[in-house]
Design a protein around this motif. Structure first.
Motif, mmCIF file in Angstrom:
data_model
loop_
_atom_site.group_PDB
_atom_site.id
_atom_site.type_symbol
_atom_site.label_atom_id
_atom_site.label_comp_id
_atom_site.label_asym_id
_atom_site.label_seq_id
_atom_site.Cartn_x
_atom_site.Cartn_y
_atom_site.Cartn_z
ATOM 1 N N MET A 129 0.811 -1.218 0.000
ATOM 2 C CA MET A 129 0.000 0.000 0.000
ATOM 3 C C MET A 129 0.847 1.272 0.000
ATOM 4 S SD MET A 129 -3.246 -0.402 -0.140
ATOM 5 C CE MET A 129 -3.720 1.229 0.417
ATOM 6 N N VAL A 130 2.111 1.179 0.364
ATOM 7 C CA VAL A 130 2.942 2.373 0.530
ATOM 8 C C VAL A 130 3.021 3.186 -0.761
ATOM 9 C CG1 VAL A 130 5.258 3.217 1.073
ATOM 10 C CG2 VAL A 130 4.230 1.398 2.451
ATOM 11 N N GLY A 131 3.245 2.541 -1.882
ATOM 12 C CA GLY A 131 3.316 3.248 -3.160
ATOM 13 C C GLY A 131 2.018 3.959 -3.479
ATOM 14 N N ARG A 132 0.883 3.321 -3.186
ATOM 15 C CA ARG A 132 -0.415 3.943 -3.445
ATOM 16 C C ARG A 132 -0.626 5.162 -2.557
ATOM 17 N NH1 ARG A 132 -4.106 -1.508 -3.743
ATOM 18 N NH2 ARG A 132 -3.322 -2.227 -5.742
ATOM 19 N N VAL A 133 -0.205 5.072 -1.307
ATOM 20 C CA VAL A 133 -0.336 6.204 -0.388
ATOM 21 C C VAL A 133 0.519 7.371 -0.879
ATOM 22 C CG1 VAL A 133 0.150 7.003 1.962
ATOM 23 C CG2 VAL A 133 -0.945 4.781 1.611
ATOM 24 N N LEU A 134 1.770 7.085 -1.254
ATOM 25 C CA LEU A 134 2.655 8.140 -1.762
ATOM 26 C C LEU A 134 2.077 8.784 -3.014
ATOM 27 C CD1 LEU A 134 6.116 6.436 -1.243
ATOM 28 C CD2 LEU A 134 5.159 8.346 0.058
ATOM 29 N N GLU A 135 1.547 7.983 -3.920
ATOM 30 C CA GLU A 135 0.967 8.508 -5.155
ATOM 31 C C GLU A 135 -0.250 9.380 -4.849
ATOM 32 O OE1 GLU A 135 -1.392 6.569 -8.862
ATOM 33 O OE2 GLU A 135 0.578 5.707 -8.430
ATOM 34 N N ALA A 136 -1.118 8.930 -3.965
ATOM 35 C CA ALA A 136 -2.315 9.701 -3.614
ATOM 36 C C ALA A 136 -1.932 11.026 -2.959
ATOM 37 C CB ALA A 136 -3.219 8.884 -2.692
ATOM 38 N N LEU A 137 -0.953 10.995 -2.054
ATOM 39 C CA LEU A 137 -0.503 12.230 -1.410
ATOM 40 C C LEU A 137 0.126 13.181 -2.422
ATOM 41 C CD1 LEU A 137 1.011 10.850 1.918
ATOM 42 C CD2 LEU A 137 -1.014 12.307 1.680
ATOM 43 N N SER A 138 0.931 12.653 -3.329
ATOM 44 C CA SER A 138 1.586 13.484 -4.341
ATOM 45 C C SER A 138 0.556 14.144 -5.254
ATOM 46 C CB SER A 138 2.553 12.631 -5.159
ATOM 47 O OG SER A 138 3.176 13.403 -6.146
ATOM 48 N N GLU A 139 -0.428 13.373 -5.703
ATOM 49 C CA GLU A 139 -1.472 13.919 -6.569
ATOM 50 C C GLU A 139 -2.268 14.998 -5.840
ATOM 51 O OE1 GLU A 139 -3.876 10.690 -7.987
ATOM 52 O OE2 GLU A 139 -2.229 9.826 -9.154
ATOM 53 N N ASN A 140 -2.637 14.732 -4.593
ATOM 54 C CA ASN A 140 -3.422 15.699 -3.832
ATOM 55 C C ASN A 140 -2.619 16.946 -3.494
ATOM 56 O OD1 ASN A 140 -6.342 14.846 -2.811
ATOM 57 N ND2 ASN A 140 -5.113 13.025 -3.223
ATOM 58 N N LEU A 141 -1.328 16.797 -3.222
ATOM 59 C CA LEU A 141 -0.479 17.961 -2.966
ATOM 60 C C LEU A 141 -0.388 18.835 -4.210
ATOM 61 C CD1 LEU A 141 1.346 19.595 -1.108
ATOM 62 C CD2 LEU A 141 3.249 18.108 -1.816
ATOM 63 N N ALA A 142 -0.265 18.221 -5.373
ATOM 64 C CA ALA A 142 -0.197 18.979 -6.626
ATOM 65 C C ALA A 142 -1.486 19.770 -6.844
ATOM 66 C CB ALA A 142 0.068 18.047 -7.806
ATOM 67 N N VAL A 143 -2.634 19.152 -6.604
ATOM 68 C CA VAL A 143 -3.919 19.840 -6.748
ATOM 69 C C VAL A 143 -4.005 20.988 -5.745
ATOM 70 C CG1 VAL A 143 -6.423 19.587 -6.451
ATOM 71 C CG2 VAL A 143 -5.124 17.848 -7.705
ATOM 72 N N TYR A 144 -3.593 20.738 -4.510
ATOM 73 C CA TYR A 144 -3.610 21.772 -3.465
ATOM 74 C C TYR A 144 -2.728 22.950 -3.867
ATOM 75 C CZ TYR A 144 -2.947 24.045 1.036
ATOM 76 O OH TYR A 144 -2.896 24.978 2.042
ATOM 77 N N GLU A 145 -1.495 22.659 -4.305
ATOM 78 C CA GLU A 145 -0.559 23.733 -4.667
ATOM 79 C C GLU A 145 -1.032 24.510 -5.890
ATOM 80 O OE1 GLU A 145 3.683 22.461 -2.755
ATOM 81 O OE2 GLU A 145 3.248 21.666 -4.752
ATOM 82 N N ASN A 146 -1.686 23.851 -6.820
ATOM 83 C CA ASN A 146 -2.240 24.556 -7.974
ATOM 84 C C ASN A 146 -3.335 25.530 -7.553
ATOM 85 O OD1 ASN A 146 -0.604 23.454 -9.950
ATOM 86 N ND2 ASN A 146 -1.981 21.735 -10.321
ATOM 87 N N ARG A 147 -4.050 25.171 -6.518
ATOM 88 C CA ARG A 147 -5.150 26.019 -6.062
ATOM 89 C C ARG A 147 -4.715 27.090 -5.064
ATOM 90 N NH1 ARG A 147 -10.857 24.122 -3.336
ATOM 91 N NH2 ARG A 147 -11.755 26.195 -3.288
ATOM 92 N N PHE A 148 -3.839 26.729 -4.116
ATOM 93 C CA PHE A 148 -3.509 27.625 -3.009
ATOM 94 C C PHE A 148 -2.073 28.141 -3.011
ATOM 95 C CE2 PHE A 148 -6.882 24.779 -1.361
ATOM 96 C CZ PHE A 148 -7.865 25.740 -1.144
ATOM 97 N N GLY A 149 -1.241 27.623 -3.892
ATOM 98 C CA GLY A 149 0.148 28.046 -3.923
ATOM 99 C C GLY A 149 1.068 27.000 -3.307
ATOM 100 N N SER A 150 2.339 27.208 -3.509
ATOM 101 C CA SER A 150 3.364 26.260 -3.073
ATOM 102 C C SER A 150 3.412 26.103 -1.561
ATOM 103 C CB SER A 150 4.722 26.733 -3.588
ATOM 104 O OG SER A 150 5.720 25.813 -3.218
ATOM 105 N N VAL A 151 3.593 24.869 -1.132
ATOM 106 C CA VAL A 151 3.776 24.553 0.276
ATOM 107 C C VAL A 151 5.277 24.408 0.530
ATOM 108 C CG1 VAL A 151 3.367 22.818 2.065
ATOM 109 C CG2 VAL A 151 1.575 23.354 0.431
ATOM 110 N N PRO A 152 5.813 25.128 1.513
ATOM 111 C CA PRO A 152 7.244 24.974 1.788
ATOM 112 C C PRO A 152 7.556 23.549 2.246
ATOM 113 C CG PRO A 152 6.226 26.454 3.396
ATOM 114 C CD PRO A 152 5.173 26.051 2.422
ATOM 115 N N HIS A 153 8.558 22.958 1.623
ATOM 116 C CA HIS A 153 8.955 21.587 1.958
ATOM 117 C C HIS A 153 10.167 21.649 2.879
ATOM 118 C CE1 HIS A 153 6.251 19.806 -1.030
ATOM 119 N NE2 HIS A 153 6.553 20.888 -1.737
ATOM 120 N N VAL A 154 10.065 20.981 4.010
ATOM 121 C CA VAL A 154 11.154 20.961 4.987
ATOM 122 C C VAL A 154 11.992 19.719 4.731
ATOM 123 C CG1 VAL A 154 11.704 20.872 7.441
ATOM 124 C CG2 VAL A 154 9.695 22.131 6.666
ATOM 125 N N GLY A 155 13.287 19.857 4.820
ATOM 126 C CA GLY A 155 14.118 18.677 4.699
ATOM 127 C C GLY A 155 15.223 18.803 3.822
#
Length: 91
Positions: free
Chosen positions: A65-91
């Protein structure tokens, strides 16, 4: 959770118990694993208490399931950033 066969016309219906409807806030995540499962500990860290965290939810998922979780989070983050702007990534 009810899941239908995996094809293009399939839909997914998810129900949430009333007790879980509002969710639980977490601002820190600890990930660990064994050969058979990944454990995701969602925690709350209070200001001034960075060395002490309370686990508010623990999820155990299969390695498959790990790959599916990463893919879902990545897709949702892209949609979020397209709508609200870039999220600062720590690390």
């Amino acid at each position: 959770m009810t899941e239908q066969p995996n094809d293009d016309s399939a839909s997914l219906s998810v129900s949430v118990d009333p007790e879980m409807r509002h969710g639980i806030y977490a601002n820190f995540l600890v990930v660990s694993h064994t050969a058979h499962e990944f454990t995701l500990d969602f925690c709350q860290s209070l200001p001034g208490a960075e060395t002490s965290m309370d686990v508010v939810a623990r999820l155990k998922i299969a390695p498959t399931m790990v790959g599916r979780v990463l893919e879902a989070l990545s897709e949702n983050l892209a949609v979020y950033e397209n709508r609200f702007g870039s999220v600062p990534h720590v690390g």
